[in-house]
Scaffold this motif. Structure first.
Motif, short mmCIF file in Angstrom:
data_model
loop_
_atom_site.label_atom_id
_atom_site.label_comp_id
_atom_site.label_asym_id
_atom_site.label_seq_id
_atom_site.Cartn_x
_atom_site.Cartn_y
_atom_site.Cartn_z
N HIS A 192 -41.02 17.63 -65.85
CA HIS A 192 -41.65 16.32 -65.62
C HIS A 192 -42.85 16.32 -65.10
O HIS A 192 -43.75 15.48 -65.46
CB HIS A 192 -40.54 15.39 -64.80
N ILE A 228 -45.75 17.59 -67.53
CA ILE A 228 -45.95 16.51 -68.55
C ILE A 228 -46.79 15.44 -68.09
O ILE A 228 -47.71 14.92 -68.70
CB ILE A 228 -44.54 15.99 -69.19
N ARG A 229 -46.55 15.02 -66.77
CA ARG A 229 -47.36 14.04 -66.18
C ARG A 229 -48.69 14.60 -66.11
O ARG A 229 -49.78 13.51 -66.13
CB ARG A 229 -46.68 13.74 -65.02
#
Length: 80
Positions: A55, A58-59
């Motif tokens: 996560h 990806i951010r």
């Protein structure tokens, strides 16, 4: 006239998209992407996001792509 979900209701919009039959996976994917564009990161449900593998990476990648689009990439990653 069709009864469309409220434009800022992520789960309701996604549920409406995938429950209409046909290629539900493709329609759901595209709908999720469009709702994400409309709502922005802060408008997305945070509990499922926090459970995604990679996560944070990806951010960061999304942030870097945004910087590249708006011309600030070289400040973050100066050329050699």
């Amino acid at each position: 006239m069709a009864n469309y979900p409220a434009p800022l209701d992520f789960w309701r919009g996604l549920r409406q998209a995938v429950c209409n039959g046909g290629a539900a996976d493709a329609v759901g994917s595209l709908t999720g992407q469009l709702l994400g564009c409309e709502l922005g990161y802060s408008g997305l449900p945070q509990d499922p996001l926090s459970r995604l593998e990679l996560h944070l990476e990806i951010r960061l990648l999304a942030r870097d792509l945004w910087l590249e689009y708006y011309g600030e990439w070289s400040e973050l990653y100066p050329p050699n």
